[in-house]
Design a protein around this motif. Structure first.
Motif, mmCIF file in Angstrom:
data_model
loop_
_atom_site.group_PDB
_atom_site.id
_atom_site.type_symbol
_atom_site.label_atom_id
_atom_site.label_comp_id
_atom_site.label_asym_id
_atom_site.label_seq_id
_atom_site.Cartn_x
_atom_site.Cartn_y
_atom_site.Cartn_z
ATOM 1 N N VAL A 29 -28.952 -11.877 -27.399
ATOM 2 C CA VAL A 29 -27.725 -11.465 -27.685
ATOM 3 C C VAL A 29 -27.923 -10.107 -29.380
ATOM 4 C CG1 VAL A 29 -25.636 -13.158 -28.136
ATOM 5 C CG2 VAL A 29 -27.354 -12.849 -29.619
ATOM 6 N N ARG A 35 -22.690 -14.098 -30.982
ATOM 7 C CA ARG A 35 -21.513 -14.070 -29.430
ATOM 8 C C ARG A 35 -22.786 -14.977 -29.112
ATOM 9 N NH1 ARG A 35 -24.739 -8.268 -28.205
ATOM 10 N NH2 ARG A 35 -24.149 -9.079 -26.775
ATOM 11 N N PRO A 183 -26.260 -16.750 -23.456
ATOM 12 C CA PRO A 183 -25.207 -16.739 -24.714
ATOM 13 C C PRO A 183 -23.864 -17.505 -24.433
ATOM 14 C CG PRO A 183 -25.594 -14.737 -24.370
ATOM 15 C CD PRO A 183 -26.257 -15.273 -23.063
#
Length: 484
Positions: A29, A35, A183
């Motif tokens: 990220v 995120r 993520p």
């Protein structure tokens, strides 16, 4: 590879996995943790737990199962005619294990091929004596040499495979957890589930350990009662074990000594500890309390062997010279009174510290209400504070009683080892725990009633302690209903 090295390598892999997992999550990220589904720390813990927990479980199960599997294979390897008269297969297997543990390293390889190499001169005299003892067994029964050799080979092979499987599992699962880090991966949920499973596992281990202890006592006690009449054990008044036969294994003298010594210890510790707790919580100034409570708690940190030496060297001779001899009650420094008083000193912090904490936890509103109605300070303590704190005080006394019943070293050095029933507190007696140690000490045959009686004594001690817990629970519930 030694188990310690395997453990350290697995932990090192877990630490490295934590660092790499956290770094990978941030890298994907571009360093913006917002995120990520979870905090970066959770991604690191995910990899670390995957690397460590399964590998450590395999290590634990392997270490537990390998000796049993090897012993079963060795037991099938030993022919029936190798067991001498008066010897069991269990005793022969113990001999094989001793020989295998003695014969190790470079010298072991020489000894396994040439038993006469045991006569070689060595600098380590203690090791030489052990090798000679093993060599006599090997030369007397060649089958022991073959079985020990097979035992060493199996153990060595098992250790190699343990290292391979454990380290491969740690590396493989760490790589798997690292690769699926992303993520959108819900690392926090996975870590919390794993931690919940670990907590449940720890609780299960505690419960299963208790169940295992009880079952082992029950099964071995059943084996004992198959060899010795239960009526003679529970109601016998003579304790004269003899491995040659003709043993009298009545437990009443041991039970009497246990209860007598514990009663004297509690008779001394409970009033002193309770009054000390009342003083520290209700009367002492903060300055005095800050000094008195740690000073009393120092008693809990003294090893029991030191208490035993104190009973043997100081208290016993003092009671003999000042009380028992002048009154004609006995001439020995080892007595029930000696062990009971010293054990009582040891139990004071168990009663005082717990009682002090319980008394301090009584709401101040109860004290204020009593004082507002015109009661004096002492009346408030006696009629309000102590009844409200009674369930906790009962728990403290129960803890002290369990500690007294299970004590061994003070009894050995302070009360002697005489198994008898007598009301004279200045005579030597003994307890159940002392005789359990005595019956299991040495290379004894676990198929004989003289050894199995230790498990029956342990089961009796367990039932006695359980009865104390049930009685205390009854009192606690009774008074809790009164004040709720």
């Amino acid at each position: 590879m030694p188990v310690q090295w395997i453990l350290l390598i697995v932990l090192a892999i877990a630490v490295l996995g934590y660092v790499l997992g956290r770094r990978r999550a941030l890298t994907l990220v571009d360093g913006d943790a917002r995120r990520l589904h979870s905090r970066p720390t959770y991604y690191g813990w995910n990899v670390a737990l995957y690397a460590a927990v399964p590998a450590l479980l395999v290590l634990l199960v392997w270490l537990f199962a390998q000796p049993m599997i090897i012993e079963r294979s060795i037991d099938r390897y030993i022919p029936e005619d190798a067991v001498s008269e008066g010897q069991t297969r269990g005793m022969l297997l113990n001999e094989v294990r001793k020989v295998a543990s003695t014969l190790n390293g470079a010298v072991a390889q020489d000894v396994l091929t040439r038993p006469e190499a045991l006569t070689l001169t060595m600098d380590d005299s203690a090791r030489m004596d052990a090798l000679k003892a093993a060599g006599q067994a090997v030369l007397t029964k060649p089958v022991i040499l073959d079985a020990a050799q097979q035992y060493m080979r199996s153990t060595h092979t098992g250790s190699i495979w343990l290292s391979i499987v454990t380290l491969a599992l740690a590396l493989g699962l760490a790589a798997f957890a690292w690769r699926r880090t992303g993520p959108e991966f819900r690392a926090r949920n996975v870590v919390e589930q794993v931690m919940r499973a670990i907590l449940i596992g720890c609780s299960t281990i505690a419960i299963m350990t208790t169940v295992g202890i009880v079952l082992s006592l029950v099964f071995e006690s059943i084996n004992f009662f198959r060899l010795y009449p239960w009526q003679d054990f529970f109601f016998g008044t003579e304790w004269t074990p003899s491995f040659g036969g003709g043993s009298e294994l009545g437990m009443l003298p041991l039970l009497w000594g246990t209860l007598y010594i514990s009663f004297i210890a509690l008779l001394f510790a409970v009033p002193v500890g309770l009054f000390a707790a009342i003083y520290m919580s209700e009367y002492a100034s903060p300055r005095v309390r800050s000094f008195a409570k740690p000073a009393i708690e120092i008693l809990a940190g003294i090893p029991t062997i030191v208490y035993g030496l104190f009973a043997l060297v100081t208290v016993g001779p003092l009671l003999r010279d000042w009380i028992s001899q002048p009154l004609g009650l006995g001439n020995s420094g080892s007595s029930v009174m000696t062990a009971g008083l010293v054990m009582g000193v040891m139990l004071i912090p168990f009663v005082s510290s717990l009682s002090d904490d319980i008394i301090n936890s009584v709401p101040q509103s109860l004290r204020d209400g009593s004082l507002g109605l015109g009661s004096t300070h002492s009346e408030t303590i006696r009629q309000v504070v102590l009844p409200a704190a009674l369930p906790g005080i009962v728990g403290a006394v129960l803890l002290a009683a369990s500690r007294a019943i299970g004590e061994t070293m003070i009894v050995v050095l302070g009360a002697g080892a005489m198994a008898q029933i007598s009301g004279n507190p200045f005579e030597a007696m003994t307890t159940i725990t002392v005789k359990i140690v005595g019956q299991l000490t040495g290379d004894n045959d676990f198929a004989s009633p003289e050894t199995l009686v230790a498990f029956a004594l342990g089961l009796t001690l367990f039932v006695l302690t359980l009865g104390l817990n049930v009685f205390a629970l009854y009192i606690v519930r009774k008074y809790r209903e009164q004040y709720e």
